[in-house]
Enzyme design. Sequence first.
Site, short mmCIF file in Angstrom:
data_model
loop_
_atom_site.label_atom_id
_atom_site.label_comp_id
_atom_site.label_asym_id
_atom_site.label_seq_id
_atom_site.Cartn_x
_atom_site.Cartn_y
_atom_site.Cartn_z
N HIS A 18 0.85 -1.21 0.00
CA HIS A 18 0.00 0.00 0.00
C HIS A 18 0.88 1.26 0.00
O HIS A 18 0.89 2.03 0.97
CB HIS A 18 -0.86 -0.07 1.28
CG HIS A 18 -1.99 0.90 1.36
ND1 HIS A 18 -1.84 2.26 1.37
CD2 HIS A 18 -3.32 0.69 1.49
CE1 HIS A 18 -3.02 2.84 1.50
NE2 HIS A 18 -3.91 1.92 1.56
N GLU B 185 -0.89 1.27 -5.43
CA GLU B 185 -0.65 0.06 -4.65
C GLU B 185 -0.58 -1.18 -5.54
O GLU B 185 -1.42 -1.34 -6.43
CB GLU B 185 -1.75 -0.09 -3.61
CG GLU B 185 -1.93 1.15 -2.74
CD GLU B 185 -3.26 1.19 -2.02
OE1 GLU B 185 -3.79 0.11 -1.68
OE2 GLU B 185 -3.78 2.31 -1.82
#
Length: 308
Positions: free
Chosen positions: A174, A276
């Site tokens: 992320h 991400e």
Amino acid sequence: MSSTTTGREAVRRERPLPDGMTVSDHPLPSIGIETPQCTGSVLRQGAHVLEWAPASTGPVLWVSSKAEFQPGHEVRGGVPVCFPWFGAGVDGHRTPSHGVARTSTWQLIESGMPEGVGHLLFQLTSSDIADGPDPDALPGGAAAYLSVGMADTLRLDLTVQAGTEEFTFEEALHTYFSVGDLKRVSVEGLDGLDYLDKTEGYAQHTQDGDVTFDGEVDRIYEHSGRARIVDPLLQRTVTVAKRNSASTIVWNPGSDKATSIPDVEDAAWSGFVCVETGNVREHAITLQPGESHTMTMVVDVALHPQAD
Ligand code: TA6
């Protein structure tokens, strides 16, 4: 190892670090990395790459000025590892958000400076999550490994190994990227691809042109190639390449939603974008006993000085 071992002692006891790597306990047990080509740091909690700054470009990752560095609390910035689920999971009911990996302390099992690249290898097993919010999140002795390679590129390999049981999981790196002014940034490489828009209840759309930002963006793209973050103010393009990843998530809360996120300064939303690397929702991975899967992300930065 006694339960009172501090991060510093724990890392020292595991193995001596190579020259160029240092142990710190503040703000959380972490490892500082200094190579001929970059500096960086990685938190033991979550095997969380927090900082990466190539000598030629300066910091590439964003960390919130209000990030909370408390044991067991997610840290807002760098590269949180989302595993074994993403968000609330495929069924929409899993907690904590983004899984147990990012708030668990991983074990450092390898470190080195091969050819001047800062290398760390972390392992997460059931014993590392036993005291956490979901001790059964790694069924049948499954394990995860995060390999970090830091130089003028940043390479992360997330390997998951099934144990004695079939194991279905989601995963994502992320990554929070620093940008000069999000209103002037575009993300290339996603044109024509389908995506699910979380701000519209996961309605499906097709990307038309580059991704630009005017308000909250929270999209899961069907994408297994490269994405490029073009930043005219910082005069650089950050390329995110990957392998064995079918999902690219692009997120920024926008000015309105940022005010509801406690660990983000209200005005800070325009200073970062998340691009991400993952396998989420219908791209969750299922491994049979003994099988393993490795997802790879490689980030590099190209400067393009231009008349602004
Ligand atoms: O990556 C997109 C997302 O799932 C967004 O929906 C938003 O919730 C973001 O992650 C932040 O998640 P976190 O749990 O770190 O606050």
